[in-house]
Design an enzyme around this catalytic site. Structure first.
Site, short mmCIF file in Angstrom:
data_model
loop_
_atom_site.label_atom_id
_atom_site.label_comp_id
_atom_site.label_asym_id
_atom_site.label_seq_id
_atom_site.Cartn_x
_atom_site.Cartn_y
_atom_site.Cartn_z
N ASP A 52 33.06 84.37 29.98
CA ASP A 52 33.92 83.64 30.92
C ASP A 52 33.85 84.17 32.34
OD1 ASP A 52 34.79 81.76 29.15
OD2 ASP A 52 36.69 82.74 28.68
N SER A 96 44.24 84.01 26.49
CA SER A 96 43.64 84.35 25.19
C SER A 96 44.65 85.02 24.27
CB SER A 96 42.44 85.28 25.39
OG SER A 96 41.44 84.64 26.15
#
Length: 408
Positions: free
Chosen positions: A293, A24
């Site tokens: 997630d 990310s």
């Protein structure tokens, strides 16, 4: 490639693992580096997604194929839209062409971008003609994927008049938005996030800077699960991590106390240790809208420990590499679970036994493969298409061997 994992307890009760940089963070920084080449990045993720992002940004071809990389699709849609004079077709895998992009495209076209659909309305592939964007105000529903929001924020400082982004409704995945804004802070871009309005100032140049990517907390989740499913006294050390993480998934340290796992921050590492057993009558009730997630990992941990859990805030899981809620239901049911899912919730009932030697389908989803692997501490399992883990964590199976898993 399919792999079989033999049922066993961890052999190496005090293991140390170096985990690669956060996907990310890395993908956000790669976009910022492309916009401001004087930036340097250390500890980049070695994931497929980050490598695809690097190749796409370096490509001079008219067609850019990002395969399964959803983050790359969203960030690059915004990036190429703002590259004046560049024309590109942005495409991906069969599954990528089923993942919606219309919300982001609508926002960009409102700002003045030139984007058209080449196949199905609202979905990739896209034809993007980069142009100078001068409009600066746009609104999005606050419940959309944070990647749409971050895609706009990343290009915002290079827009002629910056960006004023209004988010309508209750905001989800706030940590990922704050991660993006924090990275803008680190390179000297002025921004503010007040109530539901984000402002980013136009910034022509930034000072040369070297940014170090923190290791990936999503990858750490699988070791939290391993420790949770192990005997009291088992511990694993993971590096490199910091207590004031930008990553929403760092909430793992708090969540896994429910499973008898404690976290100690020590010398840029985390030591995760099983300190107590858990009460099988307890119910784990979690809102994961800020960290969806890790839902698969938590669901599998709960099942392996014979616990009930109710997870909410999972609406974004429907449009990931697969429909993760339906995939979890299918594979946990094979193992003997009683599980119910809706569009944004998962309810798992207490299991009294686990069916042995089950084959787990992974649905082209790296997190399905990695989330189910720790169950080998309870039963022998086979993971289908196991090399799918390279999307985010190419070293996963080797690292499992380091902590004592018997993998064929």
């Amino acid at each position: 490639m399919d792999i079989s994992i033999q049922k066993s307890s961890i052999v190496n009760r005090q293991s140390s693992i170096q985990i690669t940089g956060s996907k990310s963070e890395a993908n956000r920084l790669l976009i910022l580096q492309a916009l401001y080449p004087q930036l340097q990045i250390k500890n980049l993720s070695n994931s497929d997604d980050s490598q695809l992002m690097q190749r796409a940004l370096a490509s001079i071809e008219n067609t850019v194929d990002i395969h399964h990389a959803g983050t790359a699709m969203r960030f690059l849609t915004a990036y190429f839209s703002s590259k004046e004079g560049r024309e590109v077709v942005l495409t991906g895998s069969k599954r990528m062409k089923e993942r919606p992009i219309g919300i982001l495209v609508d926002a960009l076209t409102t700002l003045g971008a030139d984007i058209s659909y080449l196949e199905n309305e609202g979905f990739p592939p896209l034809k993007i003609k980069g142009r100078k964007i001068t409009k600066s105000k746009v609104s999005l529903k606050a419940s959309v994927s944070s990647q749409y929001i971050s895609a706009l924020l990343l290009i915002a400082p290079t827009l002629e008049n910056g960006l004023e982004l209004t988010l309508d409704g209750k905001i989800t995945s706030v940590p990922y938005i704050k991660m993006t804004l924090s990275l803008l802070d680190q390179i000297g871009v002025e921004n503010s996030f007040k109530a539901n309005v984000i402002n980013v100032s136009p910034t022509k140049e930034v000072k040369p800077n070297t940014l170090v990517v923190e290791s990936d907390w999503s990858s750490a989740s699988y070791f939290y699960s391993i420790v949770a499913l192990s005997n009291v006294g088992t511990q694993v050390t993971l590096s490199s991590y910091k207590k004031d993480s930008l990553q929403g998934d760092s909430i793992l340290a708090e969540i896994y106390t429910k499973f008898g796992v404690e976290t100690e921050f020590k010398n840029n590492s985390i030591v995760i240790k099983k300190t107590s057993s858990v009460n099988s009558d307890s119910l784990t009730n979690l809102d994961l809208s800020n960290a969806p997630d890790i839902a698969q990992t938590i669901a599998v941990s709960s099942f392996g420990l014979g616990l009930q859990c109710q997870l909410t805030g999972l609406h974004t899981l429907k449009i990931k590499e697969t429909d993760r809620l339906e995939a979890l239901k299918a594979e946990l049911t094979k193992l003997g679970a009683k599980i119910e899912v809706t569009n944004d919730t998962l309810t798992l009932y207490r299991a009294t036994s686990i069916i042995d030697d089950v084959q787990i389908e992974t649905y082209n989803d790296h997190r399905m493969a990695m989330a189910f692997a720790p169950l080998a501490l309870k039963t022998s399992i086979t993971i289908k298409d196991a090399d799918v883990v390279s999307k985010s964590y190419p070293d996963f199976w080797n690292d499992l061997k380091k902590v004592g898993f018997q993998i064929n």
